[in-house]
Scaffold this active site. Structure first.
Site, short mmCIF file in Angstrom:
data_model
loop_
_atom_site.label_atom_id
_atom_site.label_comp_id
_atom_site.label_asym_id
_atom_site.label_seq_id
_atom_site.Cartn_x
_atom_site.Cartn_y
_atom_site.Cartn_z
N ASP A 72 -38.42 38.12 -32.91
CA ASP A 72 -37.09 38.72 -32.89
C ASP A 72 -36.47 38.83 -34.29
OD1 ASP A 72 -36.78 35.93 -33.11
OD2 ASP A 72 -36.10 35.73 -31.05
N ASP A 141 -30.35 27.25 -23.42
CA ASP A 141 -30.07 27.92 -22.14
C ASP A 141 -31.36 28.41 -21.47
OD1 ASP A 141 -30.82 30.03 -23.75
OD2 ASP A 141 -28.91 31.10 -23.63
N HIS A 143 -33.81 30.22 -22.86
CA HIS A 143 -34.37 31.51 -23.29
C HIS A 143 -35.71 31.35 -24.00
CE1 HIS A 143 -31.72 31.20 -27.18
NE2 HIS A 143 -32.94 30.80 -27.47
N GLU A 148 -32.04 36.12 -23.04
CA GLU A 148 -30.97 35.27 -22.54
C GLU A 148 -30.96 35.25 -21.02
OE1 GLU A 148 -29.81 33.50 -24.74
OE2 GLU A 148 -28.58 34.47 -26.25
P1 PGA Z 1 -34.55 26.09 -32.26
O1 PGA Z 1 -34.50 27.45 -31.43
O2 PGA Z 1 -35.96 25.82 -32.56
O3 PGA Z 1 -33.72 26.37 -33.47
O4 PGA Z 1 -33.95 25.04 -31.38
C1 PGA Z 1 -35.36 27.68 -30.38
C2 PGA Z 1 -34.96 28.93 -29.63
O5 PGA Z 1 -33.76 29.24 -29.57
O6 PGA Z 1 -35.85 29.59 -29.08
#
Ligand code: PGA
Length: 260
Positions: A72, A141, A143, A148
């Site tokens: 992304d 959450d 994702h 999302e």
């Molecule tokens: P993080 O993000 O490794 O910064 O916790 C993971 C994600 O949001 O997929």
């Protein structure tokens, strides 16, 4: 699903870096048969990238015939913006290993036609022969990539709206939450599901709820990582804090499975 549990985040990252290194080595990649690797950004992959860079510097793994696709990118951040995922990848990985520039694929969040950019990305993945291994993280959450809650489980690469929760979680990298872009380009759940293998890294207490929903919960668009239950080759690599919300019996089952 395979669940690997290690005491610390560092130990989990060592396992993941070793695993990816071995997958690349045994694949016997060549210019006509590259190893196609999907890659994430965020805090969790930093230790994994350090592990891969270290193994590369020790001549244990070469990325010469590796093609990469990142998950992304924020809409509206130029590649040299300090918080763009282009910059993150360059700093933490690409500048320190021998991936050829032409083999690196990242979504352009500043493209004039974002829809065309996303369609071309899906085509590029197809042209590369599909993704051999998608490394990812999991959001608080639930994702995967920026899919999302509420994202279709068959979604493809597209423009997505970030939830307020994700923007607040990611505000730690910006000076204020309003500086976090409201949109991103992201591969879809369907894009991740098409990979021949998926490895998800999760560390820390703040991921425990999402890990439980992903492993034990129903398959639902409200926790897009739960879709991985339908994938034939998924490994979830967690530290002890991230498995805190799993049932005792679930943990015992996966521990026993690893002893076979
Ligand atoms: P993080 O993000 O490794 O910064 O916790 C993971 C994600 O949001 O997929």
């Amino acid at each position: 699903m395979r669940l690997i549990m290690r005491q610390s985040e560092k130990d989990a990252a060592v396992w993941t870096a070793d695993y990816i290194m071995q997958r690349i080595r045994f694949f016997s990649a060549s210019p006509t048969k590259p190893f196609v690797l999907g890659l994430p950004t965020g805090s969790t992959p930093i230790l994994i990238y350090q592990g891969l860079v270290g193994r590369h510097k020790a001549s244990l793994v070469s990325f010469e015939n590796v093609t990469t696709f990142n998950m992304d990118e924020y809409v509206g951040l130029a590649p040299d913006h300090p918080q763009s995922y282009h910059k993150f990848m360059d700093d933490h990985f690409f500048s320190q290993v021998n991936v050829a520039k032409e083999n690196i694929h990242m979504l352009d969040g500043c493209a004039n036609d974002l829809k065309a950019e996303c369609a071309a990305y899906e085509e590029a993945i197809k042209d590369a022969g599909g993704i051999e291994l998608f490394l990812g993280g999991i959001g608080e959450d639930g994702h995967i990539a920026f899919n999302e809650p509420g994202s279709s489980l068959t979604s493809r690469t597209r423009v997505v709206a970030l939830t307020q929760e994700t923007r607040e979680v990611n505000a730690r990298f910006f000076s204020r939450v309003d500086e976090v872009p409201k949109e991103a380009l992201s591969v879809g759940v369907g894009t991740v599901m098409d990979a021949r293998e998926v490895v998800i890294a999760a560390a820390g207490k703040r991921k425990a709820r999402a890990v439980a929903a992903c492993v034990e919960g129903p398959v639902t668009q409200m926790c897009t990582a739960s879709c991985l239950q339908m994938h034939p080759n998924v490994t979830l690599v967690c530290d002890e804090a991230a498995i805190a919300e799993l049932k005792y019996g679930t943990v015992q089952y996966y521990l026993e499975a690893e002893k076979r």
